[in-house]
Scaffold this motif. Structure first.
Motif, PDB file in Angstrom:
ATOM      1  N   HIS A  98       7.307  10.980   7.604  1.00  7.92           N
ATOM      2  CA  HIS A  98       6.807   9.761   6.969  1.00  7.92           C
ATOM      3  C   HIS A  98       5.822   9.002   7.850  1.00  7.92           C
ATOM      4  N   ASP A  99       5.677   9.397   9.106  1.00  5.89           N
ATOM      5  CA  ASP A  99       4.704   8.776  10.009  1.00  5.89           C
ATOM      6  C   ASP A  99       3.435   9.614  10.018  1.00  5.89           C
ATOM      7  N   TRP A 100       2.344   8.985   9.598  1.00  9.93           N
ATOM      8  CA  TRP A 100       1.037   9.647   9.583  1.00  9.93           C
ATOM      9  C   TRP A 100       0.256   9.184  10.797  1.00  9.93           C
ATOM     10  N   LEU A 101      -0.404  10.109  11.478  1.00 14.21           N
ATOM     11  CA  LEU A 101      -1.187   9.781  12.660  1.00 14.21           C
ATOM     12  C   LEU A 101      -2.653  10.094  12.422  1.00 14.21           C
ATOM     13  N   TYR A 102      -3.486   9.120  12.708  1.00 17.22           N
ATOM     14  CA  TYR A 102      -4.943   9.285  12.668  1.00 17.22           C
ATOM     15  C   TYR A 102      -5.410   9.206  14.118  1.00 17.22           C
ATOM     16  N   VAL A 103      -5.894  10.313  14.637  1.00 16.13           N
ATOM     17  CA  VAL A 103      -6.251  10.426  16.051  1.00 16.13           C
ATOM     18  C   VAL A 103      -7.761  10.538  16.190  1.00 16.13           C
ATOM     19  N   SER A 104      -8.335   9.774  17.113  1.00 17.71           N
ATOM     20  CA  SER A 104      -9.758   9.921  17.431  1.00 17.71           C
ATOM     21  C   SER A 104      -9.918   9.927  18.946  1.00 17.71           C
ATOM     22  N   GLN A 105     -10.892  10.695  19.404  1.00 16.96           N
ATOM     23  CA  GLN A 105     -11.180  10.796  20.831  1.00 16.96           C
ATOM     24  C   GLN A 105     -12.677  10.836  21.056  1.00 16.96           C
ATOM     25  N   VAL A 106     -13.067  10.304  22.193  1.00 17.39           N
ATOM     26  CA  VAL A 106     -14.418  10.493  22.706  1.00 17.39           C
ATOM     27  C   VAL A 106     -14.232  11.290  23.990  1.00 17.39           C
ATOM     28  N   SER A 132       0.834  -1.207   0.000  1.00 19.78           N
ATOM     29  CA  SER A 132       0.000   0.000   0.000  1.00 19.78           C
ATOM     30  C   SER A 132       0.868   1.257   0.000  1.00 19.78           C
ATOM     31  N   THR A 133       0.349   2.301  -0.632  1.00 13.26           N
ATOM     32  CA  THR A 133       1.074   3.567  -0.741  1.00 13.26           C
ATOM     33  C   THR A 133       0.359   4.670   0.034  1.00 13.26           C
ATOM     34  N   GLU A 134       0.992   5.831   0.086  1.00 15.64           N
ATOM     35  CA  GLU A 134       0.374   6.995   0.727  1.00 15.64           C
ATOM     36  C   GLU A 134      -0.944   7.345   0.044  1.00 15.64           C
ATOM     37  N   ALA A 135      -0.987   7.217  -1.280  1.00 14.10           N
ATOM     38  CA  ALA A 135      -2.219   7.510  -2.025  1.00 14.10           C
ATOM     39  C   ALA A 135      -3.324   6.529  -1.645  1.00 14.10           C
ATOM     40  N   ASP A 136      -2.975   5.255  -1.436  1.00 15.17           N
ATOM     41  CA  ASP A 136      -3.968   4.261  -1.014  1.00 15.17           C
ATOM     42  C   ASP A 136      -4.548   4.621   0.352  1.00 15.17           C
ATOM     43  N   ALA A 137      -3.684   5.013   1.288  1.00 15.14           N
ATOM     44  CA  ALA A 137      -4.135   5.372   2.637  1.00 15.14           C
ATOM     45  C   ALA A 137      -5.025   6.612   2.607  1.00 15.14           C
ATOM     46  N   THR A 138      -4.650   7.591   1.806  1.00 14.81           N
ATOM     47  CA  THR A 138      -5.452   8.813   1.706  1.00 14.81           C
ATOM     48  C   THR A 138      -6.821   8.518   1.103  1.00 14.81           C
ATOM     49  N   ALA A 139      -6.860   7.664   0.081  1.00 15.21           N
ATOM     50  CA  ALA A 139      -8.140   7.310  -0.543  1.00 15.21           C
ATOM     51  C   ALA A 139      -9.039   6.562   0.429  1.00 15.21           C
ATOM     52  N   LEU A 140      -8.456   5.719   1.275  1.00 20.33           N
ATOM     53  CA  LEU A 140      -9.232   4.896   2.201  1.00 20.33           C
ATOM     54  C   LEU A 140      -9.610   5.639   3.482  1.00 20.33           C
ATOM     55  N   LEU A 141      -8.649   6.376   4.058  1.00 17.04           N
ATOM     56  CA  LEU A 141      -8.850   6.981   5.378  1.00 17.04           C
ATOM     57  C   LEU A 141      -8.987   8.498   5.359  1.00 17.04           C
ATOM     58  N   GLY A 142      -8.664   9.117   4.243  1.00 16.68           N
ATOM     59  CA  GLY A 142      -8.623  10.570   4.193  1.00 16.68           C
ATOM     60  C   GLY A 142      -7.262  11.070   4.637  1.00 16.68           C
ATOM     61  N   SER A 143      -7.110  12.368   4.705  1.00 18.33           N
ATOM     62  CA  SER A 143      -5.843  12.959   5.138  1.00 18.33           C
ATOM     63  C   SER A 143      -5.592  12.621   6.603  1.00 18.33           C
ATOM     64  N   PRO A 144      -4.323  12.465   6.969  1.00 15.45           N
ATOM     65  CA  PRO A 144      -4.035  12.167   8.388  1.00 15.45           C
ATOM     66  C   PRO A 144      -4.380  13.360   9.273  1.00 15.45           C
ATOM     67  N   THR A 145      -4.673  13.070  10.525  1.00 17.14           N
ATOM     68  CA  THR A 145      -4.928  14.125  11.496  1.00 17.14           C
ATOM     69  C   THR A 145      -3.687  15.009  11.613  1.00 17.14           C
ATOM     70  N   LEU A 146      -2.530  14.372  11.663  1.00 17.23           N
ATOM     71  CA  LEU A 146      -1.265  15.097  11.693  1.00 17.23           C
ATOM     72  C   LEU A 146      -0.138  14.165  11.292  1.00 17.23           C
TER      73      LEU A 146
END
Length: 150
Positions: free
Chosen positions: A56-64, A35-49
């Protein structure tokens, strides 16, 4: 007594969902080494940060979160998914980091000094009087109001 306490739940603060929640099903669609960066963006959207010291490390952060006393937010659940793309844009690894792995960082002691010195009481009280503010009038002069030609 129980019916009175049950009514309190009606007035409790609702949880707030923030960030990008990544599911296991989504992660199974990403394959390290393929998988590539383009694959991750298409599947998950842009990283949170992106990590500050490793782009090169993308972080997807979620909180309740839920408001507590004084309207401060208390974190009930937090999830961080880290996608490591290495240098070539191809996914190297996927890891999850939960709230238990979080590190509390204390605020630095001391003061941050601002340039310009310290304003005394009287200067704080009337310090803005006589300063030009374009929102107060259409004047061309440096004073208050719209008088021109002085």
């Amino acid at each position: 007594m129980l019916p009175a306490l049950a009514g309190c739940a009606v007035f409790s603060a609702q949880p707030r969902y923030r960030g990008t929640a990544v599911t296991e099903a989504q992660l199974k669609q990403l394959t390290p080494g393929v998988s590539t960066e383009a694959d991750a963006t298409a599947l998950l959207g842009s990283p949170t940060l992106r990590e500050s010291f490793n782009d090169h490390d993308w972080l997807y952060v979620s909180q309740v979160t839920r408001p507590r006393i004084g309207q401060t937010l208390g974190v009930e659940k937090q999830q961080v998914v880290v996608l490591d793309f290495g240098g070539g844009g191809v996914l190297k690894s996927i890891r999850r980091v939960g709230k238990k792995q979080a590190v509390n960082v204390a605020m630095a002691g001391g003061r941050t000094h601002a340039p310009g010195g310290h304003a005394g009481f009287l200067q704080q009280l009337v310090g803005g009087v006589g300063h030009y503010n374009p929102g107060l009038g259409a004047g061309q002069s440096g004073g208050l109001g719209g008088a021109s030609g002085f």
